[in-house]
Design a protein around this motif. Structure first.
Motif, PDB file in Angstrom:
ATOM      1  N   VAL A   1       0.957  -1.134   0.081  1.00  0.00           N
ATOM      2  CA  VAL A   1      -0.229  -0.134   0.261  1.00  0.00           C
ATOM      3  C   VAL A   1       0.822   1.219  -0.001  1.00  0.00           C
ATOM      4  O   VAL A   1       0.417   2.109  -0.724  1.00  0.00           O
ATOM      5  CB  VAL A   1      -1.079  -0.019   1.306  1.00  0.00           C
ATOM      6  CG1 VAL A   1      -1.750   1.110   1.423  1.00  0.00           C
ATOM      7  CG2 VAL A   1      -1.926  -1.181   0.906  1.00  0.00           C
ATOM      8  N   THR A   2       1.960   1.265   0.488  1.00  0.00           N
ATOM      9  CA  THR A   2       2.930   2.431   0.884  1.00  0.00           C
ATOM     10  C   THR A   2       3.611   2.643  -0.582  1.00  0.00           C
ATOM     11  O   THR A   2       3.557   3.588  -0.859  1.00  0.00           O
ATOM     12  CB  THR A   2       3.855   2.019   1.901  1.00  0.00           C
ATOM     13  OG1 THR A   2       3.498   1.622   3.230  1.00  0.00           O
ATOM     14  CG2 THR A   2       4.841   3.276   2.281  1.00  0.00           C
ATOM     15  N   ALA A   3       3.720   1.502  -0.965  1.00  0.00           N
ATOM     16  CA  ALA A   3       4.672   1.748  -2.498  1.00  0.00           C
ATOM     17  C   ALA A   3       3.545   2.310  -3.462  1.00  0.00           C
ATOM     18  O   ALA A   3       3.881   3.304  -4.350  1.00  0.00           O
ATOM     19  CB  ALA A   3       5.065   0.295  -2.906  1.00  0.00           C
ATOM     20  N   VAL A   4       2.311   1.835  -3.395  1.00  0.00           N
ATOM     21  CA  VAL A   4       1.531   2.330  -4.314  1.00  0.00           C
ATOM     22  C   VAL A   4       1.045   3.879  -4.057  1.00  0.00           C
ATOM     23  O   VAL A   4       0.895   4.789  -4.878  1.00  0.00           O
ATOM     24  CB  VAL A   4      -0.050   1.641  -4.306  1.00  0.00           C
ATOM     25  CG1 VAL A   4      -1.270   2.289  -4.901  1.00  0.00           C
ATOM     26  CG2 VAL A   4       0.123   0.186  -4.715  1.00  0.00           C
TER      27      VAL A   4
ATOM     28  N   MET B   1       1.734   6.987  -6.573  1.00  0.00           N
ATOM     29  CA  MET B   1       0.744   7.927  -6.951  1.00  0.00           C
ATOM     30  C   MET B   1       0.970   9.276  -6.875  1.00  0.00           C
ATOM     31  O   MET B   1       0.540  10.370  -7.542  1.00  0.00           O
ATOM     32  CB  MET B   1      -0.829   7.671  -5.967  1.00  0.00           C
ATOM     33  CG  MET B   1      -1.737   6.543  -7.014  1.00  0.00           C
ATOM     34  SD  MET B   1      -3.008   6.091  -5.735  1.00  0.00           S
ATOM     35  CE  MET B   1      -3.917   7.573  -5.857  1.00  0.00           C
ATOM     36  N   ALA B   2       1.543   9.478  -5.540  1.00  0.00           N
ATOM     37  CA  ALA B   2       2.134  10.795  -5.219  1.00  0.00           C
ATOM     38  C   ALA B   2       3.341  11.412  -6.439  1.00  0.00           C
ATOM     39  O   ALA B   2       3.226  12.609  -6.756  1.00  0.00           O
ATOM     40  CB  ALA B   2       2.952  10.984  -3.883  1.00  0.00           C
ATOM     41  N   ALA B   3       3.978  10.472  -6.827  1.00  0.00           N
ATOM     42  CA  ALA B   3       4.795  10.914  -8.158  1.00  0.00           C
ATOM     43  C   ALA B   3       4.191  11.216  -9.311  1.00  0.00           C
ATOM     44  O   ALA B   3       4.623  12.084  -9.839  1.00  0.00           O
ATOM     45  CB  ALA B   3       5.831   9.661  -8.075  1.00  0.00           C
TER      46      ALA B   3
ATOM     47  N   ILE C   1      12.016   9.418  -1.851  1.00  0.00           N
ATOM     48  CA  ILE C   1      12.508   8.967  -0.556  1.00  0.00           C
ATOM     49  C   ILE C   1      11.632   7.856  -0.086  1.00  0.00           C
ATOM     50  O   ILE C   1      12.152   6.943   0.543  1.00  0.00           O
ATOM     51  CB  ILE C   1      12.567  10.268   0.233  1.00  0.00           C
ATOM     52  CG1 ILE C   1      13.728  11.281   0.123  1.00  0.00           C
ATOM     53  CG2 ILE C   1      12.864   9.856   1.772  1.00  0.00           C
ATOM     54  CD1 ILE C   1      13.985  12.531   0.774  1.00  0.00           C
ATOM     55  N   GLY C   2      10.216   8.245  -0.138  1.00  0.00           N
ATOM     56  CA  GLY C   2       9.187   7.206   0.376  1.00  0.00           C
ATOM     57  C   GLY C   2       9.596   6.036  -0.573  1.00  0.00           C
ATOM     58  O   GLY C   2       9.449   4.983   0.470  1.00  0.00           O
TER      59      GLY C   2
ATOM     60  N   VAL D   1      12.833  -1.667   3.199  1.00  0.00           N
ATOM     61  CA  VAL D   1      12.386  -2.593   4.449  1.00  0.00           C
ATOM     62  C   VAL D   1      11.749  -3.765   3.494  1.00  0.00           C
ATOM     63  O   VAL D   1      11.669  -4.579   4.090  1.00  0.00           O
ATOM     64  CB  VAL D   1      11.285  -1.922   5.227  1.00  0.00           C
ATOM     65  CG1 VAL D   1      12.090  -0.719   6.040  1.00  0.00           C
ATOM     66  CG2 VAL D   1      10.177  -1.290   4.489  1.00  0.00           C
ATOM     67  N   TRP D   2      11.298  -3.638   2.399  1.00  0.00           N
ATOM     68  CA  TRP D   2      10.630  -4.688   1.754  1.00  0.00           C
ATOM     69  C   TRP D   2      11.462  -5.720   1.109  1.00  0.00           C
ATOM     70  O   TRP D   2      11.416  -6.922   1.419  1.00  0.00           O
ATOM     71  CB  TRP D   2       9.753  -4.176   0.743  1.00  0.00           C
ATOM     72  CG  TRP D   2       8.439  -5.130   0.625  1.00  0.00           C
ATOM     73  CD1 TRP D   2       8.045  -6.263   1.286  1.00  0.00           C
ATOM     74  CD2 TRP D   2       7.476  -4.935  -0.683  1.00  0.00           C
ATOM     75  NE1 TRP D   2       6.956  -6.773   0.365  1.00  0.00           N
ATOM     76  CE2 TRP D   2       6.451  -5.802  -0.602  1.00  0.00           C
ATOM     77  CE3 TRP D   2       7.233  -3.825  -1.750  1.00  0.00           C
ATOM     78  CZ2 TRP D   2       5.710  -6.000  -1.426  1.00  0.00           C
ATOM     79  CZ3 TRP D   2       6.254  -3.712  -2.606  1.00  0.00           C
ATOM     80  CH2 TRP D   2       5.302  -4.901  -2.316  1.00  0.00           C
TER      81      TRP D   2
END
Lengths: 140, 113
Positions: free
Chosen positions: A10-13, A17-19, A47-48, A55-56
Motif C-alpha cells: 500500500v505504501t509503495a502504491v 501515486m504521489a509521484a 524518498i518514500g 524494508v521490503w
C-alpha cells in the motif's frame, strides 16, 4: 503475504501515486516555480519509495541514497529560484522563422544607420557636440 | 511486532507525500502549493525515518535517520526560502489571491521616496 507486506505494498502504491500527481503538476504548472515545487514533491515521494524498498526487499545498503537525497534535494530549488527572479512570464517566447528574419533585417538596418551616422560624425568633427549616447530610461 | 508498527508509521509518512501531491495539483496558486509541498519535507521524512528505525530495529538506522533529518533541516529551509522569495519577486498571479501583501506596500513606499 504477511501483514507488513500488505502495508508495504500500500505504501509503495501511495508513493507512486504521489509521484504521478507531481508529474502532472510538473507538466501543467503555469510558472517555472510551480514546477520547482512539484519536483520537491517528487523528491519526497522518491524518498518514500526508497524507504519501502529498504524494508521490503531487505536492501539496507540503500540507506546512503536517503542521505544523498536529503542533502542534494534543494539544489534544484536554489538554482531555478536564482534565475527565475528576472522571469517576465508571458513576454518571452521563441520566435517563428518569419519573425526571426524580420528581427534580423531590422537589426542589420539599425547597424547600417549607426555606421552611417558615425561616418558623418568623423567627417565634420565640429558638429559632434551632442552626446553620442542618450540616457535610456530603464524598463522596470 | 516491531515490523507491524514500523510499517504503519512508514505508511503514514508516505501518506503525507501523497497528500502533498494532491495539494500541489489541486490548490490554486504558488504560495498555497508551497504550503502543501513542505509537509512531507520534514514531518513526512521524520515519520519515514522513525518507521525505518523501528522496522530495522537497530541503532545504525537511528543514527542514519538523525543524519538525514539534520541535513534536511539545514537544506530544505534554504530551498523553500529561495523559492518563496522568487515567487514574491516575479509578480506572478499568486499575488492576486493575497489578502494582505506587505512586501508590495514596502515596495510602493520605496518607489515614492
Amino acid at each position: 503475504m504477511t501483514f507488513p507486506d500488505v502495508i508495504h505494498a500500500v505504501t509503495a502504491v501511495m508513493a507512486s501515486m504521489a509521484a504521478l500527481l507531481a508529474f502532472y503538476r510538473l507538466g501543467v504548472g503555469s510558472t517555472m516555480l510551480d514546477r520547482v515545487i512539484a519536483s520537491e514533491v517528487l523528491t519526497s515521494s522518491a524518498i518514500g519509495i526508497i524507504a519501502v524498498i529498504i524494508v521490503w526487499w531487505k536492501r539496507p545498503d540503500l540507506g546512503v541514497v536517503l542521505v544523498i537525497l536529503s542533502v542534494t534535494a534543494f539544489f534544484t530549488a536554489v538554482v531555478v529560484a536564482r534565475y527565475a527572479t528576472h522571469d517576465r512570464g508571458k513576454g518571452q517566447r521563441i520566435l517563428s522563422p518569419e519573425e526571426a528574419q524580420a528581427e534580423k533585417e531590422k537589426r542589420e538596418l539599425e547597424a547600417f544607420a549607426a555606421e552611417q551616422a558615425e561616418l558623418e560624425d568623423s567627417m565634420n568633427p565640429t558638429a559632434a557636440t551632442e552626446p553620442l549616447f542618450e540616457e535610456v530610461e530603464e524598463e522596470e | 511486532m516491531n515490523e507491524i508498527v514500523g510499517s504503519i508509521i512508514l505508511a503514514m509518512g508516505v501518506l503525507l507525500a501523497l497528500i502533498a501531491a494532491l495539494g500541489v495539483v489541486r490548490l490554486p496558486d504558488s504560495y498555497s502549493r508551497m504550503h502543501a509541498s513542505s509537509k512531507p519535507q520534514l514531518l513526512g521524512l521524520l515519520m519515514i525515518c522513525v518507521g525505518l528505525s523501528i522496522e530495522m530495529w537497530s541503532w545504525t538506522w537511528v543514527v542514519l535517520g538523525i543524519v538525514v533529518l539534520l541535513f534536511q533541516v539545514l537544506t530544505a529551509s534554504v530551498g523553500s526560502h529561495m523559492v518563496s522569495r522568487a515567487i514574491a519577486r516575479t509578480r506572478s498571479e499568486a499575488h492576486d489571491s493575497l489578502v494582505v501583501n506587505d512586501l508590495a506596500q514596502d515596495r510602493a513606499e520605496k518607489i515614492r521616496r
